[in-house]
Design a protein around this motif. Sequence first.
Motif, PDB file in Angstrom:
ATOM      1  N   GLY A   1      -9.897  10.303 -15.585  1.00 35.84           N
ATOM      2  CA  GLY A   1     -10.861   9.674 -14.691  1.00 35.84           C
ATOM      3  C   GLY A   1     -10.400   9.806 -13.259  1.00 35.84           C
ATOM      4  O   GLY A   1      -9.303   9.370 -12.899  1.00 35.84           O
ATOM      5  N   VAL A   2     -11.218  10.447 -12.420  1.00 36.35           N
ATOM      6  CA  VAL A   2     -10.850  10.720 -11.024  1.00 36.35           C
ATOM      7  C   VAL A   2     -11.551   9.723 -10.117  1.00 36.35           C
ATOM      8  O   VAL A   2     -12.782   9.708 -10.042  1.00 36.35           O
ATOM      9  N   LEU A   3     -10.782   8.881  -9.450  1.00 35.58           N
ATOM     10  CA  LEU A   3     -11.337   7.907  -8.512  1.00 35.58           C
ATOM     11  C   LEU A   3     -11.339   8.511  -7.113  1.00 35.58           C
ATOM     12  O   LEU A   3     -10.296   8.672  -6.493  1.00 35.58           O
ATOM     13  N   GLY A   4     -12.522   8.884  -6.642  1.00 37.27           N
ATOM     14  CA  GLY A   4     -12.654   9.536  -5.337  1.00 37.27           C
ATOM     15  C   GLY A   4     -12.950  11.013  -5.513  1.00 37.27           C
ATOM     16  O   GLY A   4     -12.183  11.732  -6.159  1.00 37.27           O
ATOM     17  N   PHE A   5     -14.079  11.440  -4.968  1.00 35.66           N
ATOM     18  CA  PHE A   5     -14.488  12.835  -5.141  1.00 35.66           C
ATOM     19  C   PHE A   5     -14.623  13.517  -3.780  1.00 35.66           C
ATOM     20  O   PHE A   5     -15.616  14.178  -3.491  1.00 35.66           O
ATOM     21  N   ASP A  31     -17.211   7.583  -7.690  1.00 41.00           N
ATOM     22  CA  ASP A  31     -17.327   7.614  -6.237  1.00 41.00           C
ATOM     23  C   ASP A  31     -18.530   6.764  -5.841  1.00 41.00           C
ATOM     24  O   ASP A  31     -19.490   6.639  -6.602  1.00 41.00           O
ATOM     25  N   LYS A  32     -18.463   6.185  -4.649  1.00 42.77           N
ATOM     26  CA  LYS A  32     -19.581   5.383  -4.159  1.00 42.77           C
ATOM     27  C   LYS A  32     -20.695   6.247  -3.584  1.00 42.77           C
ATOM     28  O   LYS A  32     -21.810   5.784  -3.374  1.00 42.77           O
ATOM     29  N   ASN A  33     -20.385   7.505  -3.311  1.00 42.41           N
ATOM     30  CA  ASN A  33     -21.360   8.419  -2.734  1.00 42.41           C
ATOM     31  C   ASN A  33     -22.191   9.058  -3.849  1.00 42.41           C
ATOM     32  O   ASN A  33     -21.691   9.859  -4.635  1.00 42.41           O
ATOM     33  N   GLU A  34     -23.470   8.704  -3.898  1.00 46.86           N
ATOM     34  CA  GLU A  34     -24.339   9.197  -4.967  1.00 46.86           C
ATOM     35  C   GLU A  34     -24.540  10.711  -4.897  1.00 46.86           C
ATOM     36  O   GLU A  34     -24.701  11.368  -5.934  1.00 46.86           O
ATOM     37  N   GLU A  35     -24.534  11.273  -3.694  1.00 45.31           N
ATOM     38  CA  GLU A  35     -24.701  12.720  -3.558  1.00 45.31           C
ATOM     39  C   GLU A  35     -23.514  13.460  -4.175  1.00 45.31           C
ATOM     40  O   GLU A  35     -23.687  14.498  -4.819  1.00 45.31           O
ATOM     41  N   ARG A  36     -22.312  12.927  -3.974  1.00 43.59           N
ATOM     42  CA  ARG A  36     -21.129  13.550  -4.568  1.00 43.59           C
ATOM     43  C   ARG A  36     -21.178  13.465  -6.085  1.00 43.59           C
ATOM     44  O   ARG A  36     -20.824  14.420  -6.790  1.00 43.59           O
ATOM     45  N   ASN A  47     -18.703  13.746 -16.477  1.00 44.00           N
ATOM     46  CA  ASN A  47     -19.220  12.381 -16.496  1.00 44.00           C
ATOM     47  C   ASN A  47     -19.067  11.733 -15.128  1.00 44.00           C
ATOM     48  O   ASN A  47     -18.049  11.948 -14.451  1.00 44.00           O
ATOM     49  N   THR A  48     -20.025  10.936 -14.718  1.00 46.15           N
ATOM     50  CA  THR A  48     -19.963  10.281 -13.412  1.00 46.15           C
ATOM     51  C   THR A  48     -20.135   8.775 -13.553  1.00 46.15           C
ATOM     52  O   THR A  48     -20.835   8.295 -14.455  1.00 46.15           O
ATOM     53  N   TYR A  49     -19.462   8.056 -12.636  1.00 47.25           N
ATOM     54  CA  TYR A  49     -19.485   6.592 -12.649  1.00 47.25           C
ATOM     55  C   TYR A  49     -19.555   6.075 -11.214  1.00 47.25           C
ATOM     56  O   TYR A  49     -18.946   6.654 -10.313  1.00 47.25           O
ATOM     57  N   SER A  50     -20.245   4.975 -11.044  1.00 49.13           N
ATOM     58  CA  SER A  50     -20.251   4.304  -9.750  1.00 49.13           C
ATOM     59  C   SER A  50     -19.335   3.085  -9.762  1.00 49.13           C
ATOM     60  O   SER A  50     -19.080   2.476  -8.731  1.00 49.13           O
ATOM     61  N   ASP A  51     -18.804   2.728 -10.954  1.00 51.26           N
ATOM     62  CA  ASP A  51     -17.919   1.579 -11.131  1.00 51.26           C
ATOM     63  C   ASP A  51     -16.615   2.056 -11.762  1.00 51.26           C
ATOM     64  O   ASP A  51     -16.616   2.626 -12.863  1.00 51.26           O
ATOM     65  N   VAL A  52     -15.509   1.820 -11.080  1.00 49.39           N
ATOM     66  CA  VAL A  52     -14.215   2.300 -11.564  1.00 49.39           C
ATOM     67  C   VAL A  52     -13.849   1.688 -12.902  1.00 49.39           C
ATOM     68  O   VAL A  52     -13.227   2.340 -13.758  1.00 49.39           O
ATOM     69  N   ASN A  53     -14.227   0.437 -13.135  1.00 52.44           N
ATOM     70  CA  ASN A  53     -13.862  -0.212 -14.395  1.00 52.44           C
ATOM     71  C   ASN A  53     -14.637   0.363 -15.578  1.00 52.44           C
ATOM     72  O   ASN A  53     -14.110   0.417 -16.696  1.00 52.44           O
TER      73      ASN A  53
END
Length: 217
Positions: A1-5, A31-36, A47-53
């Motif tokens: 899981g990569v935190l930060g893109f 990442d908080k950036n939806e475009e990324r 796989n993509t996530y907006s929540d690290v947990n």
Amino acid sequence: GVLGFGNLGTAFTTGIITKNIVDKSDVGVCDKNEERLSAAAQQLGINTYSDVNEMLKDCDILILAVKPHIFPLIAPDIDKSLLSGKTVMSFMAGTTIAEIREALAFDCQIVRIMQNIAIQKGNSVTAITDNGFDRKNYDFIKSIFSGLGYLIEVEERDIEKVTALASCGLGFAAYIIDSFIKAGIEIGFDAQNSEKMVAQTFMGALSLGNYTDTVSF
């Protein structure tokens, strides 16, 4: 899981997917950036996530690819119960294992990695060091980076030396090569031939091995 893109997160993830080192179904990015996130899903199929947990629930290794000054602000939001038995791997320059442990307020395996942007092409120089805590993922992590260029194990006190030599050094090397290409254009060659000649010249120098003898005309 990569935190930060950002640049490093993208380069690393692209490298492991394109080199078939890790299956894309086993990779997630937060990442908080939806475009990324949209780009990660469309271009790499991960796989993509907006929540690290939410990502932590699905991964064994949490990779910190955020900027060093951002990490202390988001560390309190990480659910510590989800870190149990997992590995935290950091790409953050200048942030020590002790500082990561303090920010997380949790004991777990922490691995520091120093790479350069050429990891995207599988040609990075990567340094690795860890805190020696439950090293169950250590060999697996080494195998990842061994497939992405040259891997060197160092003491933590030496990891910033690798930053200076191989990470900053990559930028200096690119600047020198670019200057040679421009010089070729200035003396009358077209851009394509100038670039090919310079690339071959530098590869030729590398192939000779003994660089001290090479400069003894």
